[in-house]
Design an enzyme around this catalytic site. Structure first.
Site, PDB file in Angstrom:
ATOM      1  N   GLY A  86       0.837  -1.202   0.000  1.00 13.70           N
ATOM      2  CA  GLY A  86       0.000   0.000   0.000  1.00 13.70           C
ATOM      3  C   GLY A  86       0.868   1.246   0.000  1.00 13.70           C
ATOM      4  N   GLN A 103       2.849  10.148   1.126  1.00 13.81           N
ATOM      5  CA  GLN A 103       4.148   9.471   1.194  1.00 13.81           C
ATOM      6  C   GLN A 103       5.040   9.808  -0.005  1.00 13.81           C
ATOM      7  OE1 GLN A 103       2.266   5.406   2.075  1.00 13.81           O
ATOM      8  NE2 GLN A 103       4.178   5.299   3.198  1.00 13.81           N
ATOM      9  N   CYS A 127       5.677   0.071   7.216  1.00 12.85           N
ATOM     10  CA  CYS A 127       5.319   1.221   6.394  1.00 12.85           C
ATOM     11  C   CYS A 127       6.514   1.604   5.527  1.00 12.85           C
ATOM     12  CB  CYS A 127       4.933   2.388   7.303  1.00 12.85           C
ATOM     13  SG  CYS A 127       4.437   3.869   6.410  1.00 12.85           S
ATOM     14  N   LEU A 128       6.258   1.907   4.266  1.00 12.11           N
ATOM     15  CA  LEU A 128       7.368   2.265   3.365  1.00 12.11           C
ATOM     16  C   LEU A 128       8.056   3.555   3.808  1.00 12.11           C
ATOM     17  CD1 LEU A 128       5.825   1.358  -0.125  1.00 12.11           C
ATOM     18  CD2 LEU A 128       7.521   0.073   1.197  1.00 12.11           C
ATOM     19  N   HIS A 149      -4.725   1.462   7.361  1.00 14.73           N
ATOM     20  CA  HIS A 149      -3.390   2.052   7.503  1.00 14.73           C
ATOM     21  C   HIS A 149      -3.201   3.175   6.467  1.00 14.73           C
ATOM     22  CE1 HIS A 149       1.207   1.461   7.866  1.00 14.73           C
ATOM     23  NE2 HIS A 149       1.061   2.256   6.813  1.00 14.73           N
ATOM     24  N   GLU A 150      -3.622   2.914   5.225  1.00 12.57           N
ATOM     25  CA  GLU A 150      -3.423   3.915   4.158  1.00 12.57           C
ATOM     26  C   GLU A 150      -4.359   5.113   4.331  1.00 12.57           C
ATOM     27  OE1 GLU A 150      -0.786   3.588   2.553  1.00 12.57           O
ATOM     28  OE2 GLU A 150      -0.448   1.481   3.038  1.00 12.57           O
ATOM     29  N   HIS A 193      -2.937   7.527   6.677  1.00 14.18           N
ATOM     30  CA  HIS A 193      -1.920   8.404   6.070  1.00 14.18           C
ATOM     31  C   HIS A 193      -2.554   9.684   5.518  1.00 14.18           C
ATOM     32  CE1 HIS A 193       1.979   6.438   6.069  1.00 14.18           C
ATOM     33  NE2 HIS A 193       1.475   5.295   5.654  1.00 14.18           N
TER      34      HIS A 193
HETATM   35 NI    NI Z   1       2.373   3.404   5.629  1.00 14.80          NI
END
Ligand code: NI
Length: 174
Positions: A46, A51, A96-97, A138-139, A142
């Site tokens: 995701g 991000q 998380c990226l 989660h996304e 963000h």
């Molecule tokens: Ni994340």
């Protein structure tokens, strides 16, 4: 298509509220394609627009786990909203990226119903469970300036943040 640079925590853009998408044009479609490419390349399941420094309500995801036997399912969700959440909870070890190599258990509703717009502006709705439910929540977080570490105890969150500050200093020196 081109890869986008993924912002690493701490970054003020990861803590901000985003604006709803109002124009469904070619630029938006290209951004969604670039984000999917960036997510698969990372690799991740995701990625949310903030991000990559875009402060709009857009996220991409594909939580197909058995990539060798199952077809990929790239999804683009614009202006997504959770319209129902189950009382039943589930705990997943999240990552998380924007917080590379750090993982922690987070408890969230096990199932959620989400309403969003597609890249062409058409309304869509789906009930997610399992990894998909965790990922979509989660996304969506963000998009509202919230990270999975915000669910952790302050000590653990500060420890991870210090590791990320160190990582960013090291990267900046390269
Ligand atoms: Ni994340």
């Amino acid at each position: 298509m081109s890869l986008k640079e993924i912002l690493i925590h701490p970054d003020p853009r990861l803590k901000k509220e985003t604006a709803p998408v109002a124009e469904f044009d070619r630029e938006l479609a290209r951004l969604a394609d670039d984000m999917l490419e960036t997510m698969y390349d990372a690799p991740g399941i995701g990625l949310a627009a903030p991000q990559v420094g875009v402060m709009q309500q857009l996220l991409v995801m594909d939580c197909v786990k058995e990539a060798e036997t199952e077809k990929p399912r790239p999804m683009v969700l614009i202006n997504p909203q959770v319209i129902w959440a189950s009382d039943e909870l589930s705990t997943y070890e999240e990552g998380c990226l924007s917080i590379p190599d750090q993982y922690a258990d987070v408890t969230r509703p096990a199932e959620v119903k989400v309403r969003w717009l597609g890249v062409d502006g058409t309304p869509q709705e789906e009930q997610f469970s399992g990894l998909w439910a965790t990922c979509v929540q989660h996304e969506i977080d963000h998009l509202h300036g919230k990270l999975f570490i915000d669910y952790l105890k302050p000590m653990k969150r500060q420890m991870i943040t210090r590791k990320m500050q160190k990582l960013k200093r090291e990267r900046a020196r390269l």
